[in-house]
Design a protein around this motif. Structure first.
Motif, short mmCIF file in Angstrom:
data_model
loop_
_atom_site.label_atom_id
_atom_site.label_comp_id
_atom_site.label_asym_id
_atom_site.label_seq_id
_atom_site.Cartn_x
_atom_site.Cartn_y
_atom_site.Cartn_z
N ALA A 1 1.97 13.28 16.06
CA ALA A 1 1.84 14.74 16.10
C ALA A 1 2.51 15.40 14.90
CB ALA A 1 2.44 15.29 17.40
N GLU A 2 3.47 14.70 14.29
CA GLU A 2 4.20 15.29 13.16
C GLU A 2 3.29 15.63 11.99
OE1 GLU A 2 7.21 16.38 12.85
OE2 GLU A 2 7.90 15.73 14.82
N VAL A 3 2.31 14.77 11.70
CA VAL A 3 1.42 15.06 10.57
C VAL A 3 0.44 16.16 10.93
CG1 VAL A 3 -0.33 13.32 11.12
CG2 VAL A 3 0.03 14.01 8.74
N ILE B 1 -0.81 9.23 9.54
CA ILE B 1 -2.11 8.74 10.02
C ILE B 1 -2.24 7.25 9.72
CG2 ILE B 1 -4.59 9.21 10.16
CD1 ILE B 1 -4.15 11.92 9.00
N ASN B 2 -1.34 6.49 10.31
CA ASN B 2 -1.32 5.05 10.10
C ASN B 2 -2.26 4.33 11.07
OD1 ASN B 2 0.28 4.44 12.62
ND2 ASN B 2 1.74 5.77 11.55
N GLN B 3 -2.28 3.00 10.98
CA GLN B 3 -3.21 2.22 11.78
C GLN B 3 -2.96 2.35 13.29
OE1 GLN B 3 -5.91 -0.03 10.95
NE2 GLN B 3 -5.86 1.20 9.09
N GLU B 4 -1.70 2.40 13.70
CA GLU B 4 -1.42 2.55 15.13
C GLU B 4 -1.91 3.90 15.63
OE1 GLU B 4 2.17 1.92 18.38
OE2 GLU B 4 2.68 2.74 16.41
N ASP B 5 -1.65 4.96 14.87
CA ASP B 5 -2.09 6.29 15.28
C ASP B 5 -3.62 6.38 15.31
OD1 ASP B 5 0.50 7.17 15.55
OD2 ASP B 5 0.61 8.07 13.56
N ALA C 1 1.22 15.40 30.95
CA ALA C 1 1.23 16.86 30.91
C ALA C 1 2.63 17.39 30.65
CB ALA C 1 0.69 17.42 32.24
N ARG C 2 3.61 16.78 31.29
CA ARG C 2 5.00 17.20 31.07
C ARG C 2 5.42 16.99 29.61
NH1 ARG C 2 9.71 14.89 30.47
NH2 ARG C 2 8.84 12.78 30.77
N LEU C 3 5.02 15.87 29.03
CA LEU C 3 5.42 15.56 27.66
C LEU C 3 4.89 16.58 26.66
CD1 LEU C 3 4.88 11.68 27.56
CD2 LEU C 3 7.02 12.93 27.89
N VAL C 4 3.68 17.08 26.88
CA VAL C 4 3.10 18.04 25.93
C VAL C 4 3.36 19.49 26.34
CG1 VAL C 4 1.35 16.45 25.07
CG2 VAL C 4 0.82 17.89 27.05
N GLY C 5 4.18 19.67 27.38
CA GLY C 5 4.60 21.01 27.75
C GLY C 5 3.61 21.79 28.59
N VAL C 6 2.71 21.09 29.28
CA VAL C 6 1.78 21.77 30.18
C VAL C 6 2.47 21.89 31.53
CG1 VAL C 6 -0.51 21.75 31.23
CG2 VAL C 6 -0.17 20.77 28.97
N SER C 7 3.04 23.06 31.78
CA SER C 7 3.82 23.25 33.00
C SER C 7 2.98 23.95 34.06
CB SER C 7 5.07 24.10 32.71
OG SER C 7 4.69 25.33 32.12
N THR C 8 2.63 23.21 35.09
CA THR C 8 1.91 23.77 36.23
C THR C 8 2.51 23.19 37.50
OG1 THR C 8 0.28 21.99 36.17
CG2 THR C 8 -0.26 24.00 34.97
N SER D 1 7.93 16.14 22.38
CA SER D 1 8.29 16.53 21.01
C SER D 1 7.88 17.97 20.78
CB SER D 1 7.60 15.62 19.99
OG SER D 1 6.21 15.88 19.94
N SER D 2 8.61 18.64 19.91
CA SER D 2 8.27 20.03 19.60
C SER D 2 6.92 20.10 18.90
CB SER D 2 9.36 20.67 18.73
OG SER D 2 9.51 19.95 17.51
N ALA D 3 6.61 19.08 18.08
CA ALA D 3 5.32 19.07 17.38
C ALA D 3 4.17 18.97 18.37
CB ALA D 3 5.27 17.90 16.40
#
Length: 350
Positions: free
Chosen positions: A112-114, A184-188, A299-306, A259-261
């Motif tokens: 997500a950083e890139v 944007i490496n091979q794993e990503d 959902a929690r990790l990406v900040g989708v709070s429901t 992550s904030s990103a």
């Protein structure tokens, strides 16, 4: 685990330092002084039968010829099977790409950083969605890899866009290869490829569609072809449903964290969904729908709070989808989905 046993977490760590040398060589040859010339050449490719302009530099000629040769080796029957799967579920797949695949990718904190460094993705999420949709339509159409198809120009463009993002990120002064790996490496890229195949299949199941294991693998194999042309190494292209499951699990366990990103990217996407669904049956509930598709942990990790109650409201939708499937009342097709896409994309034009 057979011959897939060697795709361990340690091996994936090595792949974080591997990008896409042929594509990066093109960007190094053209940037910064000739970047406009590069995109002019790329935009001049109308279909798979188009040739690069004579003035194309050797690195670009080499990359495109390499991709053309790779595509010639694809099994026509395997391509047809993947295209048939898309045709049978086109509208649902396009829905899932935005509501599930993209936020799923944002849960990978390092990757997500890139992405968050692109102001366009953050400030114009609708453009990101429509560009992604156009790409998927072009690479999934019947005959996409034939002479009149558009898969190769689209894949070349996306591959070079990835290389461009790497070029800028590594020259920004703020990119840490030690912390995040190559941009944007091979794993990503492997994780993203699974988000557009395996994760879509899981999403279809949440919508009460039940593709067979055979059909699911056919779609994964189709995206293997796409992934190969985007520069993914053969080792990261799963050959069975089990291999796809194991690869996704290892990447998720390694890379998924808050992550904030990732949360910034998801927040931007959700704001667009709230606007886009204003006159739809899920008005005011798009966030709950995303949470329903992602599952509570992601959902929690990406900040989708429901709340659980919000997510529970989608159970009636699930029953409705099941009824539709049982009665066969809603047909789907590439043509129908494309018509809906063109109608929506026309609203974006100034």
């Amino acid at each position: 685990m057979g011959k897939y046993e060697h795709i361990s977490k340690a091996r994936l760590e090595e792949y974080r330092l591997v990008a896409d040398d042929p594509a990066d060589a093109v960007i190094e040859a053209y940037f910064p002084d000739q970047k406009q010339a590069l995109w002019s050449i790329i935009n001049g490719l109308e279909d798979n039968g188009s040739n690069l302009a004579p003035e194309a530099l050797p690195s670009l000629q080499h990359l495109y010829e390499q991709m053309q040769q790779e595509a010639k080796g694809f099994s026509v029957s395997l391509l047809q099977q993947g295209q048939a799967f898309f045709n049978a579920h086109a509208s649902d797949i396009m829905l899932l790409l935005g509501l599930l695949s993209l936020p799923y990718c944002y849960a990978a904190a390092n990757g997500a950083e890139v992405l968050v460094r692109s102001k366009r993705i953050v400030e114009e999420p609708e453009r990101r969605l429509f560009e992604t949709a156009e790409f998927v339509f072009d690479v999934s159409a019947k005959g996409a890899f034939g002479p009149k198809g558009k898969a190769l120009p689209q894949l070349l463009k996306v591959r070079l866009m990835h290389a461009t993002a790497r070029w800028y990120a590594k020259r920004s002064g703020s990119w840490s290869v030690k912390e995040w790996g190559e941009p944007i490496n091979q794993e990503d890229m492997a994780g993203t490829n699974l988000a557009f195949s395996l994760i879509v299949i899981r999403g279809l199941k949440k919508l009460a569609k039940k593709p067979s294991s055979k059909a699911a693998l056919e779609y994964i194999v189709y995206w293997n072809c796409i992934g190969r042309l985007l520069g993914l190494h053969e080792e990261l292209l799963p050959k069975s449903n089990k291999e796809a499951y194991l690869l996704e699990r290892n990447i998720r366990e390694r890379q998924f964290r808050a992550s904030s990103a990732g949360q910034q990217l998801t927040s931007s996407l959700l704001k667009y969904f709230e606007q886009a669904t204003y006159n739809s049956p899920i008005k005011g509930k798009s966030q709950a729908f995303v949470a329903f598709l992602l599952g509570p942990e992601v959902a929690r990790l990406v900040g989708v709070s429901t709340s659980r109650l919000d997510i529970a409201t989608f159970q009636p939708y699930r029953w409705f989808f099941q009824l539709q499937a049982a009665l066969n009342r809603r047909s789907d097709s590439y043509a129908l989905a494309l018509k809906q896409f063109r109608k929506a994309s026309a609203l974006l034009k100034p």
